[in-house]
Each structure stands twice: as C-alpha cells, then as structure tokens.
Design a protein around this motif. Sequence first.
Motif, PDB file in Angstrom:
ATOM      1  N   VAL A 125      10.518   2.765   9.771  1.00 36.45           N
ATOM      2  CA  VAL A 125       9.180   3.045   9.073  1.00 36.45           C
ATOM      3  C   VAL A 125       9.163   4.356   8.509  1.00 36.45           C
ATOM      4  O   VAL A 125       9.248   5.677   9.061  1.00 36.45           O
ATOM      5  CB  VAL A 125       8.117   2.965  10.133  1.00 36.45           C
ATOM      6  CG1 VAL A 125       6.637   3.225   9.250  1.00 36.45           C
ATOM      7  CG2 VAL A 125       7.871   1.744  10.774  1.00 36.45           C
ATOM      8  N   LEU A 126       9.328   4.473   6.921  1.00 32.40           N
ATOM      9  CA  LEU A 126       9.505   5.925   6.195  1.00 32.40           C
ATOM     10  C   LEU A 126       8.110   6.460   5.815  1.00 32.40           C
ATOM     11  O   LEU A 126       7.994   7.615   5.848  1.00 32.40           O
ATOM     12  CB  LEU A 126      10.430   5.519   5.127  1.00 32.40           C
ATOM     13  CG  LEU A 126      11.636   4.856   5.138  1.00 32.40           C
ATOM     14  CD1 LEU A 126      12.368   4.880   3.950  1.00 32.40           C
ATOM     15  CD2 LEU A 126      12.349   5.852   6.114  1.00 32.40           C
ATOM     16  N   SER A 127       7.215   5.600   5.700  1.00 28.01           N
ATOM     17  CA  SER A 127       5.596   6.020   5.566  1.00 28.01           C
ATOM     18  C   SER A 127       4.833   4.963   5.911  1.00 28.01           C
ATOM     19  O   SER A 127       4.953   3.831   5.947  1.00 28.01           O
ATOM     20  CB  SER A 127       5.797   6.095   3.923  1.00 28.01           C
ATOM     21  OG  SER A 127       4.212   6.321   3.410  1.00 28.01           O
ATOM     22  N   ALA A 128       3.849   5.430   6.611  1.00 32.63           N
ATOM     23  CA  ALA A 128       2.590   4.572   7.140  1.00 32.63           C
ATOM     24  C   ALA A 128       1.259   5.281   6.624  1.00 32.63           C
ATOM     25  O   ALA A 128       1.091   6.400   6.974  1.00 32.63           O
ATOM     26  CB  ALA A 128       2.776   4.723   8.715  1.00 32.63           C
ATOM     27  N   ASP A 129       0.493   4.293   5.958  1.00 32.02           N
ATOM     28  CA  ASP A 129      -0.941   4.908   5.587  1.00 32.02           C
ATOM     29  C   ASP A 129      -2.076   4.389   6.473  1.00 32.02           C
ATOM     30  O   ASP A 129      -3.118   4.611   5.949  1.00 32.02           O
ATOM     31  CB  ASP A 129      -1.183   3.968   4.042  1.00 32.02           C
ATOM     32  CG  ASP A 129      -1.167   2.474   4.405  1.00 32.02           C
ATOM     33  OD1 ASP A 129      -1.392   1.939   5.562  1.00 32.02           O
ATOM     34  OD2 ASP A 129      -0.952   1.922   3.287  1.00 32.02           O
ATOM     35  N   GLY A 130      -1.691   4.047   7.771  1.00 29.86           N
ATOM     36  CA  GLY A 130      -2.866   3.731   8.733  1.00 29.86           C
ATOM     37  C   GLY A 130      -3.660   2.589   8.326  1.00 29.86           C
ATOM     38  O   GLY A 130      -4.657   2.464   9.186  1.00 29.86           O
ATOM     39  N   GLN A 131      -3.497   1.970   7.206  1.00 27.72           N
ATOM     40  CA  GLN A 131      -4.224   0.850   7.137  1.00 27.72           C
ATOM     41  C   GLN A 131      -3.544  -0.454   7.115  1.00 27.72           C
ATOM     42  O   GLN A 131      -3.921  -1.583   7.639  1.00 27.72           O
ATOM     43  CB  GLN A 131      -5.106   1.190   5.895  1.00 27.72           C
ATOM     44  CG  GLN A 131      -6.125   1.777   5.808  1.00 27.72           C
ATOM     45  CD  GLN A 131      -7.329   1.670   6.895  1.00 27.72           C
ATOM     46  OE1 GLN A 131      -7.632   0.445   6.808  1.00 27.72           O
ATOM     47  NE2 GLN A 131      -7.657   2.666   7.760  1.00 27.72           N
ATOM     48  N   ASN A 132      -2.355  -0.382   6.518  1.00 27.66           N
ATOM     49  CA  ASN A 132      -1.628  -1.543   6.431  1.00 27.66           C
ATOM     50  C   ASN A 132      -0.282  -1.573   7.530  1.00 27.66           C
ATOM     51  O   ASN A 132       0.687  -0.637   7.092  1.00 27.66           O
ATOM     52  CB  ASN A 132      -0.898  -1.806   5.077  1.00 27.66           C
ATOM     53  CG  ASN A 132      -1.742  -1.742   3.734  1.00 27.66           C
ATOM     54  OD1 ASN A 132      -2.307  -2.831   3.946  1.00 27.66           O
ATOM     55  ND2 ASN A 132      -1.980  -0.732   3.336  1.00 27.66           N
ATOM     56  N   LEU A 133      -0.643  -2.191   8.619  1.00 26.48           N
ATOM     57  CA  LEU A 133       0.416  -2.097   9.691  1.00 26.48           C
ATOM     58  C   LEU A 133       1.744  -2.341   9.644  1.00 26.48           C
ATOM     59  O   LEU A 133       1.869  -3.654   8.815  1.00 26.48           O
ATOM     60  CB  LEU A 133      -0.081  -2.844  11.011  1.00 26.48           C
ATOM     61  CG  LEU A 133      -1.819  -2.326  11.218  1.00 26.48           C
ATOM     62  CD1 LEU A 133      -2.051  -2.953  12.655  1.00 26.48           C
ATOM     63  CD2 LEU A 133      -1.357  -0.583  11.784  1.00 26.48           C
ATOM     64  N   GLY A 177       0.848  -1.090   0.145  1.00 24.15           N
ATOM     65  CA  GLY A 177       0.032  -0.162  -0.099  1.00 24.15           C
ATOM     66  C   GLY A 177       0.814   1.195   0.187  1.00 24.15           C
ATOM     67  O   GLY A 177       1.885   1.290  -0.732  1.00 24.15           O
ATOM     68  N   ASP A 178       0.779   2.200   0.910  1.00 23.15           N
ATOM     69  CA  ASP A 178       1.431   3.240   0.987  1.00 23.15           C
ATOM     70  C   ASP A 178       2.228   3.218   2.251  1.00 23.15           C
ATOM     71  O   ASP A 178       2.796   4.170   2.736  1.00 23.15           O
ATOM     72  CB  ASP A 178       0.703   4.494   1.238  1.00 23.15           C
ATOM     73  CG  ASP A 178       0.173   5.103  -0.236  1.00 23.15           C
ATOM     74  OD1 ASP A 178       0.950   4.398  -1.485  1.00 23.15           O
ATOM     75  OD2 ASP A 178      -0.695   5.828  -0.374  1.00 23.15           O
ATOM     76  N   THR A 179       2.558   2.058   2.990  1.00 22.99           N
ATOM     77  CA  THR A 179       3.291   2.055   3.947  1.00 22.99           C
ATOM     78  C   THR A 179       4.691   1.193   3.287  1.00 22.99           C
ATOM     79  O   THR A 179       4.616   0.430   2.736  1.00 22.99           O
ATOM     80  CB  THR A 179       2.812   0.791   4.932  1.00 22.99           C
ATOM     81  OG1 THR A 179       1.717   1.125   5.572  1.00 22.99           O
ATOM     82  CG2 THR A 179       3.978   0.240   5.925  1.00 22.99           C
ATOM     83  N   LEU A 180       5.994   2.142   3.728  1.00 19.89           N
ATOM     84  CA  LEU A 180       7.243   1.777   3.342  1.00 19.89           C
ATOM     85  C   LEU A 180       8.194   1.792   4.441  1.00 19.89           C
ATOM     86  O   LEU A 180       8.242   2.513   5.385  1.00 19.89           O
ATOM     87  CB  LEU A 180       7.492   3.047   2.252  1.00 19.89           C
ATOM     88  CG  LEU A 180       8.898   3.125   1.528  1.00 19.89           C
ATOM     89  CD1 LEU A 180       8.941   1.787   0.648  1.00 19.89           C
ATOM     90  CD2 LEU A 180       9.181   4.220   0.919  1.00 19.89           C
TER      91      LEU A 180
END
Length: 718
Positions: A115-123, A35-38
């Motif tokens: 954790v560089l990016s966290a989209d709040g949905q994909n932990l 997702g947008d979790t990186l």
Amino acid sequence: MIGKTFTTMLGGRELTLETGKLAKLVSGSVTLRYGDTLLLVTAQAREDLSTLDFLPLTVEFEERHYAVGRIPGSFPRREGRPGEKAILSARITDRQIRPLFPKGYRQETQVIITVLSADGQNLPDVLGPIGASAALSISDIPWAGPTACVRVGYIGGEYVVNPTVEQMEHSDFDLVVAGTRESILMVEAGAKGASEDLLVGAIEFAHAQMQPIIDLILEMKAAVGHEKFTFIQTADLSIDLVPELTTAARAAGLKDALLTPGKKDRGARIKALRDGLIAERVDAGAEDHAAQVTRYKNDFYKVEKAELRRLILEEDLRADGRNTRTVRPIWIEAKPLPRAHGSAIFTRGETQVLGVATLGTERDAVLIDDLTAEKEDKFMLHYNFPPYSTGEVKRVGGQSRREIGHGNLAKRAIRAVLPSFEAFPYTIRLVGEVLESNGSSSMATVCAGTLALMDAGVPISAPVAGVAMGLVMEEGRYRILTDILGSEDALGDMDFKVCGTAEGVTALQMDIKIGGITPAIMREALSQARDARLHILGKMAEVLSAPRAQLSATAPRILSLKINPELIGKVIGPGGKQIRELEAMGASVNIDEDGTVRIFSADGAAGEAVRTRIEALTRSAVLGEEFEGTVVKTTPFGAFINLFAGQDGMLHISQMSEERIQAVEDAMNVGDKLRVKIAGIDDRGKIDLVRPELEGKIAPREPRAPREGGDRGRPPRR
C-alpha cells in the motif's frame, strides 16, 4: 511514455491499472489506483520445482505508514510484523487466486501487495485481489484467471458497490465477493441479521459489477501479457496406480473402513488396509523401496478420496455414517470454570471448544494501529488451535494466519448481537480454546462464545450459532453437506461457513476449490445451513435460552454517573492527585470529555464509596436547598458555613438571630453546626444563606450586588 495505463469505472469512480513503470524486473507488476488509494502488486515464481506436496503460494499485504502520512508508533519507528488487518487482507487475496493455479503446480509463488497511498475512504483490502489478478494475468506464471473482487453494502434499501468508509457506517452488511467471469470463488460477510435472499441478491449484484474489471484485465493481458511457462506436473513423477489400487482396496473392504465410527478408529483401519496393499506390491528389499511406498501412498489417497466422494454422491453416505443433511450429536455444559466471568463447553461430534468470556474496563480495549485512523476496539475474540486438538505434536508459537482468520469470522458473527457500550460499558474478551477438532472448529467457537457471554450475563440481543457446509460436485451432479468433517473439508469442493440468529445471518465465509459455483447452488446451501443453524440453536437453548438475569458474581462492577464537564478538573485534582486518592479506595475511574464518569471495581462497596466521594466533589448548590452546615470562618459581617466538600456559603450577621447582635461570636463560633438554607446565588456563584427557622421572623437581607474586584471578605474556594 513509460508504462501503459488501462482504465474503467467502478462505483462511479475511476479504477486505473498501470504496468511497465515500477518494479520491472519481476514477472508481473501492476500499480492500481482508486481514488487516492494506490497499490503496487507483484507476482513472481521460482524456476525450480518445490519438494512440497502442496501449492507453495504466499501472499503478503504490506502496509506502509507513509501511505497515510504517519510515522509508525513502534519503538524503532518502522513497520514490524503485519497487523491483524493486513493478515486478513492477504487472506482475501490468497483465497481468490489459489483455486485457479493448475493441478500439480508446485513452483514456489509469491504475490506481494504494497500500500503506497491510502485515502481513508477507498479501502485497499478489496483492491489488492484485483491487482494480484492483473499481475498474475500479465506474468508468465500459469494461472487460470482473471478474477475480480468487490465490496457490497446495503444502504437505504439499495446495493452499493465499493462503498466508502463513510458510507459503510450506514450499511446493513459488509460483503466481499470474488469471482471469475462465470462463477463465484470466495465470499466473506458480516451482517446485522440479514436474510439469506438479501445476501444472495447482493452476491449476484457483486458478480455483475465484476465484469468490467475482468474485461479490463483481459484487455491488459492481450496488450502486455507474457507467454506462460511450461511446468512439470507432480502427477507425472509417479506411476498411475489408481485403477489397480481401486479394485484391490474395494475387495479388501475399503467401504467398511471408511464408514468406521470415530476419527481415530477410522484412520487406523484405513492405514492398516493401505499398508497391507502396499506390502503385497512392494519388495521390502528393493533398492527404491522408499520411493515406491511413497508413490503407492499418494495414489491410495486418491483412491480413498474418490471412494468417499462416490459414497456421498451415489449412496448419500458420509465417513461417520450420516446422510448429507444431518448435524453431528451435540452436548453442552455451561459454567465449567468456577472463577471465569462466563464459560461454556460446546461439543459437536469430535469437535469441542471451550468458550471463556472476560469483562474489563474501557482501559482494557485494544488499540488498533493500521492504515485507518487509530481507534480502540472494546470487543476481542481470540481463537486458539493447539496441536493436541488434532492429536498431533507441533511447535507452539504465536498465532497463525489461520487462527487470526477463524477468530475474525467468529468475532464478526457475534459482534452483531452485542449491546452498545453505552448500555453495557464493559470491554469484552472472548477466547475459543479448541480442545478437539474434526471439522468446523470456528463455528463451534461461535456457539461456545455465545454461550459464554450468556453465562456471564452479557445482555446480547439473540443467541448466535454457526455451521460449516461442504460440497461434492462431479459431472453435473452435486450434494451439499451439512456440518462437514475435517476429511470432508479436504476431499470436498467447498467450505461454506454460515453464522446467524434465528432471524438472519450475521456472518458468512465461503471458499471454493473448483472453478466456482452458481448463485443457485449458493441459495440451496444457505437454505440447508439455516435448517442446521436452527437445530443447533435449539440445542443451545436447552442449556441457556437467554443471558443470565444477573451479571456473573465473579465479574467486576461498573457504576456510572454524569458530572458537569467543567468540574472534571476537580475530580482529577492538581497533577492527578485527587483521582489517585479515589483509585486508592479500590476502584479505577474513567472520565469522558462529556462528563460521563465510569467507576470500575471488583468490590461493589468500594465502587459505591468512590461514587459518593465524586458526587460530593462535583455537587452544585441549588436555590432553596437546606444543609446541616459547619461554621468554618467568622468575620465582622457574617460567618462562612461549609455546605459540602468544596462549597461554602455566607450567613450575614443580620440573619443570625431575632435580636440584634454586636458580633458574630455572640451567636456562633467556628466548628458549630447549624441548619441553613440557600437564599441566593449571585452571578459569581457566591451563596447567601439564611436560617430556615428564622424565616418570616426577621427581615430578609437584600441580595448582594456584583462588585468589581470580587468579595474580599470571602475566603478562597476550598
């Protein structure tokens, strides 16, 4: 193009691994996107050999607030020490990768997950282990991976892999599973009383979902992986004295020493036997005396461990004389602390925990500030493991990662049976003080904490108990151990903690020290754990079978009422003046936006007084209601009567007497008290009154029509 990318599908979403683009000086570096979790995950080992006698592995989970577009709330506005969520996330990765380092490997190794990016949905907690597996696999560090890790939910009667945060709100359990191609390495779960069969099915489902991830990492390793470096095994530094020591120790009575009741006495006998054997073999005047003694001690430990495992496998005998299915003796005491809201001592064998429950207001809730949205948690469980619990002397400082992990497991186990905040509007803090520890102190904390809650009168839905299971496996033979000792945890191949009610599992945690176990062994372990759990629940029921009918006498009281949300400002007052006056009466007041008011007080009478005052402040007039009112002002056309705090009504001069009067003062004066009834309320909330005893004797007055500019004769609202 910079970097190489590898992609697969997981749970209907794309999982991407990339290397060769960021952090290229480290041994293994991978970015993972879902997702947008990186995440950026790195792995590095020192070249020189550590002097430690254990694997010096550290895993760090670094949360960056820029990942969610926030500035940290700390005073210097930068990230500080890892929060509880970050520590728990690091432990998930550590427990997955640690068993697969080679035996005897002692070079300091570090894995850092950022954790560089966290989209709040994909932990990111279950993505970190995948990144660590990939980074170690492509690095030159010796490691027997790859592994994979997934989360499983149970939503609408179906297993769901890596559900989003929104989906998890509807799941019956939260299960995290890690494993290799062939077997399971680690399991952690919180559940709402799930059956053992349902959980085993979820674990099997998780293992199947891992396979594409493992394939992806193997593809990546084949394309860009480095050759593993050769390391010096610590076992090669010592002469193998095991065969000789085994024969001599058995002849000297090793079996009897190992079966000595009591941890201290057993340890003393084993030490005396060991030291005697060493003294016979090492010349006290030898130049390398200390080095020889160390070698013999290391190899004697191998002999001791092998003999204990043999006794378990061949004779169904354990260090304290039990067989593999027996729970240690239990004794319990409820309410040992006279002033605590709830307390209990739970002792199982030589493990003892004091559980203490404290009740507070919602103001006592803890603020959680991690990469998810800021929120409050109204249930806390703190696990304390002081050095005296194991008879040792150590520095006493802040909470260790182990304490945080054990406390979180106990918290998940008990949270499932707590009442909702709406039904029981208290913040709850449980503390588990470990007073003695010889295995399974976290499970004793679950039992002691449950008993403390019931002692406080907290209406939990069912008692919860926990037990730690072990495993000894060699050459196809195995035995599952119920209620393991500390020594069995050290010598065994599994630590499997299971918590639950009589109906089902509320939490579990499994760590494997070997290559992994099969679902069949796990199913057997869960069945054996259920038998032990029911036995422990029976012992708890002999002392407290249900929560006490009344809240603890020392616990504060909370009164609730509902007011019109439009009147909240009236309770707070200008600049908070009114609410400060209310709290000066001996209670604290919390008001929700929906008009729910909670009054918290140690003194019940003070709470009732505050509630009465708030009811008066927010009371609304009702047509036909009668009052004993007080005249507060007279005018040529009538009198204003105070009905209750902040509310006046107008009694017209025509409604004051059966005879016609010329002035209001002919019938009443300021300060007079009289019975009045609400005859009308206009669209501006203005009230017309009558005297009930004159109804039917004088003509009623026509209701006032709305008038532009308001009623200039009515005084301002009080």
